[in-house]
Design a protein around this motif. Structure first.
Motif, short mmCIF file in Angstrom:
data_model
loop_
_atom_site.label_atom_id
_atom_site.label_comp_id
_atom_site.label_asym_id
_atom_site.label_seq_id
_atom_site.Cartn_x
_atom_site.Cartn_y
_atom_site.Cartn_z
N GLU A 14 0.83 -1.20 0.00
CA GLU A 14 0.00 0.00 0.00
C GLU A 14 0.87 1.26 0.00
OE1 GLU A 14 -2.26 -3.44 1.34
OE2 GLU A 14 -0.39 -2.60 2.12
N GLU A 15 1.94 1.24 0.78
CA GLU A 15 2.85 2.39 0.79
C GLU A 15 3.55 2.55 -0.56
OE1 GLU A 15 4.29 2.60 5.44
OE2 GLU A 15 5.02 0.93 4.20
N LEU A 16 3.91 1.45 -1.18
CA LEU A 16 4.51 1.52 -2.51
C LEU A 16 3.57 2.19 -3.49
CD1 LEU A 16 6.28 -1.95 -2.87
CD2 LEU A 16 7.36 0.27 -2.55
N MET A 17 2.29 1.86 -3.41
CA MET A 17 1.32 2.48 -4.32
C MET A 17 1.23 3.99 -4.07
SD MET A 17 0.20 0.58 -6.68
CE MET A 17 -1.06 1.71 -7.27
N ARG A 18 1.37 4.42 -2.82
CA ARG A 18 1.38 5.87 -2.55
C ARG A 18 2.57 6.52 -3.24
NH1 ARG A 18 0.55 4.11 2.93
NH2 ARG A 18 -1.66 3.90 3.26
N PHE A 19 3.73 5.87 -3.18
CA PHE A 19 4.92 6.40 -3.86
C PHE A 19 4.73 6.39 -5.38
CE2 PHE A 19 7.22 5.02 0.11
CZ PHE A 19 7.63 6.29 0.50
N ILE A 20 4.13 5.32 -5.90
CA ILE A 20 3.89 5.23 -7.34
C ILE A 20 2.96 6.35 -7.79
CG2 ILE A 20 2.82 3.81 -9.15
CD1 ILE A 20 3.88 1.34 -7.55
N GLN A 21 1.95 6.64 -6.97
CA GLN A 21 1.03 7.72 -7.29
C GLN A 21 1.75 9.08 -7.32
OE1 GLN A 21 -2.00 7.05 -4.30
NE2 GLN A 21 -3.19 5.72 -5.66
N LYS A 22 2.87 9.18 -6.62
CA LYS A 22 3.68 10.41 -6.64
C LYS A 22 4.75 10.37 -7.72
CE LYS A 22 3.03 11.17 -1.69
NZ LYS A 22 3.66 11.14 -0.37
N LYS A 24 7.14 7.88 -8.27
CA LYS A 24 8.41 7.27 -7.90
C LYS A 24 8.59 5.94 -8.65
CE LYS A 24 9.16 10.45 -4.82
NZ LYS A 24 10.08 11.53 -5.09
N GLU A 25 9.44 5.96 -9.65
CA GLU A 25 9.66 4.80 -10.51
C GLU A 25 10.25 3.61 -9.74
OE1 GLU A 25 12.32 3.82 -14.39
OE2 GLU A 25 11.35 5.79 -14.34
N ALA A 26 11.14 3.88 -8.81
CA ALA A 26 11.77 2.79 -8.05
C ALA A 26 10.75 2.04 -7.21
CB ALA A 26 12.89 3.35 -7.17
N ALA A 27 9.69 2.71 -6.77
CA ALA A 27 8.64 2.04 -6.01
C ALA A 27 7.89 1.06 -6.92
CB ALA A 27 7.66 3.08 -5.43
N PHE A 28 7.67 1.46 -8.16
CA PHE A 28 7.03 0.55 -9.12
C PHE A 28 7.92 -0.67 -9.36
CE2 PHE A 28 6.51 -1.17 -13.35
CZ PHE A 28 5.16 -1.50 -13.34
N ASP A 29 9.23 -0.43 -9.51
CA ASP A 29 10.17 -1.53 -9.72
C ASP A 29 10.08 -2.55 -8.59
OD1 ASP A 29 11.00 -0.28 -12.05
OD2 ASP A 29 12.80 0.57 -11.15
N GLU A 30 9.99 -2.05 -7.37
CA GLU A 30 9.89 -2.94 -6.20
C GLU A 30 8.58 -3.74 -6.25
OE1 GLU A 30 10.46 -5.05 -2.77
OE2 GLU A 30 11.96 -3.85 -3.82
N LEU A 31 7.48 -3.08 -6.57
CA LEU A 31 6.19 -3.76 -6.66
C LEU A 31 6.22 -4.82 -7.75
CD1 LEU A 31 3.45 -3.39 -5.17
CD2 LEU A 31 2.68 -2.21 -7.22
N TYR A 32 6.84 -4.50 -8.87
CA TYR A 32 6.96 -5.45 -9.97
C TYR A 32 7.78 -6.67 -9.53
CZ TYR A 32 7.66 -7.34 -14.63
OH TYR A 32 7.67 -8.17 -15.72
N GLN A 33 8.87 -6.43 -8.81
CA GLN A 33 9.70 -7.54 -8.32
C GLN A 33 8.90 -8.45 -7.38
OE1 GLN A 33 12.80 -8.52 -9.17
NE2 GLN A 33 12.64 -6.94 -10.73
N ARG A 34 8.06 -7.86 -6.57
CA ARG A 34 7.27 -8.65 -5.61
C ARG A 34 6.20 -9.50 -6.28
NH1 ARG A 34 5.95 -4.45 -0.62
NH2 ARG A 34 8.13 -3.91 -0.23
#
Length: 194
Positions: A14-22, A24-34
């Motif tokens: 959920e926190e990663l999605m908040r970063f993605i909404q702002k 932050k590309e690296a947050a998307f990369d982390e979500l994709y890895q997961r």
């Protein structure tokens, strides 16, 4: 002065999605890895064990996050929202396939996929093949609930939200699915006992 690169592996989905909404590309990369591998296997099971479709649908799912990250309500649980998107992609594909089949041949009978009889062993690979075949024979609603529960380990409540039906219906579908799979895989039980 050196800037520290933010590490996103410590954050919740959920926190990663908040970063993605702002943005932050690296947050998307982390979500994709997961989730990319897990979603590939989800689509593989749901879409006729077709590797190309599983790859395409995994990419399409993540593309939806890139295109419209604001569609996620950060007060909700990410996995429920994410699997709802994935389930809807599968439903759309089932409709397309059904329409293609009708257009191809109005009088065709649904062709059950049969595989050549294989020598049954206790080898996990062979068992998984039989399990996958048995899963393919389940109605899509039952297969979806079964995979979400036992492969993705989601709760009945989460599955209820994802597939859009009451929890009692999910439980009924799970009961039916496990009963049918038990019947179809009963030969494995006999082999294990011998």
């Amino acid at each position: 002065m050196f800037f520290k690169k933010k590490k996103y592996n410590q954050y919740s989905d959920e926190e990663l999605m908040r970063f993605i909404q702002k943005g932050k590309e690296a947050a998307f990369d982390e979500l994709y890895q997961r989730f990319s591998r897990r979603m590939y296997f989800y689509f593989y099971k749901m879409l006729w064990q077709n590797e190309a479709k599983a790859n395409d649908f995994t990419q399409e799912l993540f593309l939806k996050i890139i295109e419209k990250p604001e569609s996620f309500n950060t007060q909700m649980k990410f996995s429920t929202w994410f699997y709802t998107l994935a389930n809807n992609l599968c439903k759309n594909e089932y409709r397309k396939q059904a329409n293609r089949q009708k257009a191809y041949d109005k009088h065709s009978i649904i062709n059950n996929q049969t595989s050549t009889e294989t020598k049954v062993t206790l080898d996990n690979i062979v068992f998984n093949e039989h399990l996958n075949q048995a899963l393919e024979q389940l109605p899509t609603a039952h297969r979806s609930c079964f995979i979400l529960r036992y492969r993705e380990e989601l709760s009945v409540k989460e599955i209820s939200k994802i597939v859009g039906c009451p929890e009692g219906t999910v439980k009924s579908r799970l009961y039916y699915a496990t009963k049918k799979l038990g019947e179809q895989l009963s030969s494995w039980d006999v082999m294990i006992k011998n």
